[in-house]
Design a protein around this motif. Structure first.
Motif, PDB file in Angstrom:
ATOM      1  N   ARG A   1       0.872  -0.999   0.073  1.00 35.72           N
ATOM      2  CA  ARG A   1       0.048  -0.032   0.129  1.00 35.72           C
ATOM      3  C   ARG A   1       0.919   1.261   0.145  1.00 35.72           C
ATOM      4  NH1 ARG A   1      -3.897  -1.103  -2.298  1.00 35.72           N
ATOM      5  NH2 ARG A   1      -2.928  -3.217  -2.546  1.00 35.72           N
TER       6      ARG A   1
ATOM      7  N   GLU B   1      -0.744   3.351  -2.797  1.00 37.68           N
ATOM      8  CA  GLU B   1      -1.554   4.515  -2.423  1.00 37.68           C
ATOM      9  C   GLU B   1      -0.748   5.668  -1.750  1.00 37.68           C
ATOM     10  OE1 GLU B   1      -5.148   3.060  -0.106  1.00 37.68           O
ATOM     11  OE2 GLU B   1      -4.680   1.246  -0.632  1.00 37.68           O
TER      12      GLU B   1
ATOM     13  N   LYS C   1      -0.695   8.119   8.205  1.00 38.10           N
ATOM     14  CA  LYS C   1      -2.390   8.175   8.235  1.00 38.10           C
ATOM     15  C   LYS C   1      -2.739   6.929   7.404  1.00 38.10           C
ATOM     16  CE  LYS C   1      -3.350  13.065   8.165  1.00 38.10           C
ATOM     17  NZ  LYS C   1      -3.573  13.987   7.106  1.00 38.10           N
ATOM     18  N   LEU C   2      -2.123   6.610   6.278  1.00 37.24           N
ATOM     19  CA  LEU C   2      -2.555   5.458   5.702  1.00 37.24           C
ATOM     20  C   LEU C   2      -2.284   4.183   6.495  1.00 37.24           C
ATOM     21  CD1 LEU C   2      -3.369   4.464   2.781  1.00 37.24           C
ATOM     22  CD2 LEU C   2      -0.959   4.056   2.194  1.00 37.24           C
TER      23      LEU C   2
ATOM     24  N   LEU D   1      -2.554   4.064   9.810  1.00 41.85           N
ATOM     25  CA  LEU D   1      -3.529   3.864  10.723  1.00 41.85           C
ATOM     26  C   LEU D   1      -4.831   3.477  10.019  1.00 41.85           C
ATOM     27  CD1 LEU D   1      -2.731   7.256  12.569  1.00 41.85           C
ATOM     28  CD2 LEU D   1      -2.363   4.932  13.417  1.00 41.85           C
ATOM     29  N   GLU D   2      -5.211   3.867   8.794  1.00 38.71           N
ATOM     30  CA  GLU D   2      -6.469   3.411   8.155  1.00 38.71           C
ATOM     31  C   GLU D   2      -6.354   2.039   8.219  1.00 38.71           C
ATOM     32  OE1 GLU D   2      -6.836   5.294   4.228  1.00 38.71           O
ATOM     33  OE2 GLU D   2      -6.665   7.296   5.294  1.00 38.71           O
ATOM     34  N   LYS D   3      -5.172   1.527   8.073  1.00 38.74           N
ATOM     35  CA  LYS D   3      -4.990   0.173   7.335  1.00 38.74           C
ATOM     36  C   LYS D   3      -4.766  -0.859   8.756  1.00 38.74           C
ATOM     37  CE  LYS D   3      -5.152   0.914   3.068  1.00 38.74           C
ATOM     38  NZ  LYS D   3      -6.151   0.682   2.374  1.00 38.74           N
TER      39      LYS D   3
END
Ligand code: FAD
Ligand code: FAD
Lengths: 484, 632
Positions: free
Chosen positions: A251, A255, A312-313, A315-317
């Motif tokens: 990711r 992303e 942030k990514l 934490l999202e994952k």
């Protein structure tokens, strides 16, 4: 291991010849000293017997190496090159006795060429010294094995050492522009040059890289340098499961739109060993796994933006938290923990198998599931860590100290693991090399035509098979090994 | 719930691992060198954050520095500090500890009041440890230095401070100032959320004018001390080798060198107690009793004053070393030496100070002085200094000396140079030249106190050789009882605990004797231990001996063990692999014992003894013992 059949032995007269070449201080027949140099970081108890060189030499120049090889070749005496002995495959172990060549006195940085962005060094320079010398000039040498404070650059080239920055910069070989090599008969040649491209002839540079001392002896190395990024930051990211950590890795590029300099994984078991060893604590050390993600760049704000994006990514994952280390003290602390996992495991366990598996990056979770299953089946533990960004995981299988027949059990467990790795499209070693330790398993991963081709390459370079016999390649059809 | 308003002093320091010097100009090259928050300040911040978490309140970080110091403050904000204050003004440039303390004190007054001020026990660049105590003394606040644990109580706090041989507990009221050591906690790492907040948070910038400071009082202009010279100590190894029948000469040379480094002198105070008691050593000296208020009212002033130290009833050897050095300095100024000895009780003979060089001894005695209280001690010394008006004041750079003296310097308004290793008188103007190592020993700075008196310095113990006693020297011993008002203190010492003798940790030892695979057997370490014992040193080890479980991991020296910089490192049966050298090659004096003349260890050794360690080590221990005996 087969006994040496037709190799020559080191007679007093040979020692005399060596002393004439090197001076008395350059030759040692002291048994104790030879014993110390006859091993690397593979514990000696893992061998079927102790291997000892007959004589130890310390060349100081290409000419020395060339004369040693000429004589050895005439007398069919095995020659084993040795760097710092940090190898994890027994590569520097003199499997057939003979002459052990230590490069510790060929340790000069010969040139730092800032115009051509390259550095010319002798093989005995410590990796970290190269990094430091480059940094002083505002440049980056991208090779970064965890053993870099100890290993020699010659050993790095011979093993094509990987390390922590492979995803962005490639393994050691990607930084090698040219090599001065002494061939088995003592002749000296240069492969490559201070050139960024070169199709004049075969790419022998990258054949030599990773050849583990079986094709020729490296006496000079020209390394590629890059501009040193001005800012770096390491994200330490704990995850609730190893799988979540690994799923996050791709990711980052897809992303997060960045190529980190490193993505390292340390699982819970590995981290606790390192914490115990260093007497320190990292945050969230109960988490199943930690990732270390290193970002770098020339603009502080850009790096900070990327940090926020990747953080942030994460934490999202599903990351439990994201810690940001952007100054030396916290970065050091984190990397010290990462880099001491290997030693910590060796300090606390007797019965281990230290694997260097590599699979396509998307198969890493499958590999680790298989390791879990294997642990349950064989009642053992595993500590997994490594350069997960490039699919290279150091799986350490650990058995209790008092387990009877652990050796046999481990061998079988390992066989089962290798079978899985093969099915996943993976292979035996990503960076530590085949050496003496993994050679027997090579046929499980390379097919017959390829093994045969390797044999022919070996014999083209070294018809008498004197160079580091017992390692990497099966070159004698009859005995499977030595004897021409 | 107690709400604690806490301020933390934070210094941004150059990354010592990268420090380089411009050999021509003698200045630090700062370009391209990273900076970090002074490591002990991170511990102070961590303490502040954990106290806030437990008790509520707020944390303000304060840094004096150039604009780039904002980075350090933002890191603190990221870790959770509520407010950041940067003291930034051209006028602040060139501040010494005294001027820094003054600026910080002004900032605290301006932004406070606070219940608690925290700082690291010292910074890695200057390594003085003076700013904390000086600031506290200037503000009239009680302080505790070298704190390794704190408990907040209803009435103030109880702090444990780590000292050479253990810990001391002290009760202090709030507000007060604490300086902390790294054992106190493990600094945390900022989270993403913290970083994001810090990136956008304001940092308040205050100038000299904002603090109401006159530019003359700040920076270089306001600093009592001046750096007059910077030198670069080059580690040059003499590289002498001895083998065969030369070995005796080599061993003798080692013993001689250890002696000249002051390592064979008396160390344990206990020994001096014996000599004090032995009848022939004691001369009947009757102390002259003086009433405090009247004492030395009309003293002519001048001379050298030594702030002495007594521990467990005996005079600390460093006091005698300083008496000797003070004598030398006084002689070149035609002046006198006074030693002040504060104590609760003394089994030792104060006259020893006279035999080592003093002209008079002031025995300041009161039962309340048996436990160390920096507040009481600093006020006592300051009062005596005001009365005696010495030119020079010296004290040992022990934990207590380095705690008391900054406060004294602040009280008498003068500069102080920390941890000197060289003292001499400038023949041109009679000033004291104070030389001290800085930046991890990378430079030697020579410092002067041109315009204020006294000139004050703390001196690293055992830097100067203990001079032989001169029984013919005469002088006076006075006995003073300080009046009660001096003994009233907001600080209450609660007691001290001596560390169980399990051997000095190798990082702290002055002498490390290390054993390697050459010892052959686990019990080979006995040989090493014996030699270490003769030298009061610690035992180190190479990795293979640790792997073989001959000795524990805490003893391992090297890349994956401890990095040590003792004054003396003796390597026994160690080959000198690069990973081992990484842990010890900056030692001041290195001796290698190895039978292989080609062993790498000889490349870093000052003296190499080539031969069988089982033969050499006992001979060396014997030679050293003999020399020690001869000393007495
Ligand atoms: C704690 C630890 C961490 C490690 N981390 C990593 C890592 O992150 N990545 C990684 O890839 N490896 C790692 N390794 C493995 C090891 O450090 C590398 O393989 C390293 O490249 C070996 O270098 P060396 O100088 O010690 O070589 P040695 O072990 O001495 O020798 C290795 C091989 O190189 C050959 N050789 C040496 N010099 C020459 C020469 N001049 N010419 C021809 N052949 C030569 C030897 O014959 C031998 O086959 C680690 C090892 C340890 C102990
Ligand atoms: C990643 C990594 C990290 C490492 N970290 C460390 C570390 O932190 N610390 C460390 O020490 N090592 C470390 N090592 C190991 C290091 O490379 C060496 O192997 C080790 O320092 C050698 O220890 P030694 O000198 O005791 O043993 P040896 O190399 O075996 O040397 C023994 C010496 O004793 C001498 N000797 C033998 N008998 C006698 C006698 N009778 N009289 C006099 N001399 C005698 C011999 O001549 C020889 O020189 C590390 C290695 C790696 C790969």
């Amino acid at each position: 291991m087969n006994e040496p059949t037709r190799f020559g032995t080191v007679t007093p007269e040979v020692v005399e010849r060596l002393s004439a070449i090197l001076g008395a201080g350059g030759v040692s027949v002291d048994g104790e000293k030879i014993a110390v140099y006859s091993r690397d970081e593979v514990a000696e108890r893992f061998w079927d017997r102790p291997y000892r060189a007959e004589v130890l030499v310390f060349p100081e120049s290409t000419r020395h190496v060339s004369e040693i090889l000429r004589m050895a070749n005439e007398r069919r005496i095995p020659v084993t090159p040795r760097g710092a002995g940090t190898g994890l495959s027994g590569g520097a172990v003199p499997a057939f006795g003979g002459i052990l060549v230590s490069f510790e006195r060929m340790n000069r940085i010969l040139e730092l060429d800032t115009e051509n962005l390259c550095m010319t060094v002798e093989p005995g320079v410590i990796t970290a010294e190269i990094t430091r010398a480059a940094r002083k000039a505002g440049l980056l040498y991208a090779g970064d094995p965890c053993s870099g404070d100890a290993s020699f650059i010659g050993g790095n080239v011979a093993e094509n050492a990987g390390g922590n920055k492979v995803i962005k910069y490639g393994p050691t070989g990607s930084s090698v522009l040219a090599l001065e090599v002494v061939l088995a008969d003592g002749s000296v040649t240069w492969f490559g040059g201070k050139r960024r491209k070169d199709v004049t002839g075969y790419d022998f540079v990258h054949l030599m890289v990773g050849s583990e001392g079986t094709l020729g002896i490296i006496t000079k190395i020209v390394l590629k340098l890059l501009p040193l990024p001005a800012f770096g930051v390491d994200l330490l990211i704990p995850f609730p499961t190893v799988e979540a950590a690994i799923r996050f890795v791709p990711r980052i590029a897809l992303e997060g739109r960045v190529t980190p300099a490193s993505i390292e994984l340390v699982d819970h078991h590995s981290l606790s060993q390192a914490e115990k060893f260093l007497n320190t604590r990292l945050p969230f050390d109960q988490a199943a796994a930690h990732l270390i993600v290193q970002l770098e760049g020339n603009d502080r704000e850009v790096v900070a933006d990327e940090t926020e994006r990747v953080g942030k990514l994460a934490l999202e994952k599903g990351a439990l938290e994201v810690f940001v280390a952007d100054n030396r003290s916290s970065r050091d602390k984190l990397w010290k923990a990462r880099k001491s996992v290997a030693e910590a495991i060796m300090a606390y366990y007797q019965n281990y198998a230290k694997e260097d598996l590599v699979v396509p990056t998307d198969r890493v979770p499958d590999l680790l599931f298989a390791v879990d299953a294997l642990c349950r089946k064989w009642r053992m533990e595993a500590a997994n860590y490594g350069h997960v960004g490039d699919g290279n995981i150091h799986v350490n299988l650990l058995m209790a100290d008092d387990r009877p027949h652990w050796h046999e059990d481990m061998e079988q467990a390992r066989q089962e693991l290798y079978e899985t790795v093969r099915q996943l499209g993976g292979t035996l070693s990503g960076e530590h090399g085949i050496g003496l330790k993994r050679k027997a398993y090579l046929p499980q991963f390379l097919d017959a035509p390829q093994l045969e081709l390797m044999r022919r390459v070996k014999l083209a370079f070294d018809p008498n098979g004197i160079l580091n016999p017992g390692k990497l390649v099966f070159w004698d059809k009859k005995t499977g090994e030595a004897g021409a | 719930m107690i709400l604690l308003k806490i301020a933390v002093f934070l210094k941004q320091v150059p990354d010592t691992d990268e420090v380089r010097m411009d050999e021509k100009t003698g200045t630090l090259i700062r370009e391209g060198v990273g900076t970090v928050i002074n490591p002990l300040d991170q511990n102070a911040l961590e303490l502040a954050l954990s106290l806030r978490a437990a008790k509520g309140g707020s944390v303000t970080v304060v840094s004096m520095g150039p604009t780039q110091a904002e980075l350090a403050l933002r890191e603190a904000l990221a870790l959770g500090a509520d407010e950041a204050v940067l003291l930034c003004d051209r006028a602040f440039a060139g501040s010494d500890t005294w001027a820094t303390a003054r600026t910080l004190a002004a900032a605290v007054r301006k932004t406070g009041p606070y219940d608690l001020l925290l700082a690291g026990a010292k910074a890695t660049d200057g390594e003085t440890g003076q700013v904390g105590p000086e600031t506290a003394a200037m503000m009239g606040l009680p302080f505790v230095s070298n704190v390794c644990a704190v408990e907040i109580r209803a009435e103030g706090l109880v702090a444990s401070r780590s000292v050479e041989d253990g810990t001391e507990r002290t009760r202090a009221p709030l507000p007060c100032l604490l300086t902390v050591v790294h054992e106190i906690n493990e600094p945390s790492m900022p989270t993403l959320a913290g970083k994001m907040r810090a990136r956008r948070a304001p940092v308040h910038v205050l100038s000299a004018a904002d603090l109401g400071l006159n530019p003359e009082e700040c920076g270089l202009a306001g600093s009592p001390t001046r750096v007059v010279r910077i030198a670069f100590p080059k580690v040059t190894r003499s590289g002498l080798r001895f083998s065969g029948n030369e070995l005796d000469r080599g061993i003798a040379l080692v013993a001689e060198r250890l002696d000249s480094m002051g390592l064979l002198g008396q160390k344990r105070p206990a020994r001096s107690v014996d000599s004090a008691r032995s009848p022939e050593a004691v001369r009947p000296i009757r102390p002259i009793e003086l009433a405090w208020e009247e004492a030395f009212k009309n003293d002519p002033g001048g001379g050298v004053l030594v702030c002495g130290e007594c521990r467990n009833g005996s005079i600390h050897p460093s006091t005698l070393e300083l008496a000797g050095k003070a004598r030398e300095l006084a002689d070149s100024r035609d002046s006198s030496v006074t030693v002040v000895l504060p104590f609760g009780h003394l089994d030792d003979d104060p006259d020893r100070c006279i035999r080592h060089g003093a002209d008079r001894v002031l025995a300041v005695c009161h039962p309340a002085l048996s436990l160390y209280n920096p507040d009481v001690e600093s006020r006592l010394f300051a009062a005596l200094i005001r009365r005696l008006r010495p030119e020079i004041v010296l004290a040992a750079a022990t934990t207590s000396g380095r705690t008391t003296l900054p406060a004294v310097a602040a009280l008498v308004d003068t500069g102080l140079t920390a941890d000197c290793t060289g003292l001499s008188i400038d023949p041109e103007n009679g000033d004291l030249l104070q030389t001290r190592p800085a930046i991890g020993g990378n430079v030697l700075a020579t410092i002067r106190t041109p315009s204020r008196r006294p000139q004050m310095a703390t001196v690293r113990p055992r830097t100067f050789r203990l001079p032989p006693e001169d029984p013919s020297r005469r002088g006076e011993v006075y006995r003073l009882t300080p009046p009660e008002r001096f003994l009233l203190s907001p600080l209450v010492p609660l007691g001290r605990e001596t560390r169980q003798e399990e051997g000095t940790p190798i990082q702290d030892a002055e002498v490390v004797v290390s054993g390697g695979k050459g010892l052959k057997r686990p019990d080979g370490f006995r040989l090493v231990e014996e030699l270490a014992a003769v030298l009061d040193g610690a035992v180190g080890a190479s990795r293979p001996t640790v792997e073989a479980k001959w000795i524990g991991y805490p003893h391992q020296v090297g890349l994956s063990g401890k990095v040590v910089t003792p004054r003396v490192y003796i390597a026994v049966g160690i080959s000198g692999a690069i990973q081992h050298l990484a842990g010890m090659q900056t030692s001041e004096f290195i001796v290698a014992i190895n039978r292989d003349p080609e062993a790498g260890i000889f490349r870093v050794a000052d003296i190499g003894l080539v031969g069988d360690l089982f033969d050499i080590v006992p001979r060396m221990a014997g030679a050293i013992k003999a020399r020690k005996e001869a000393q007495r």
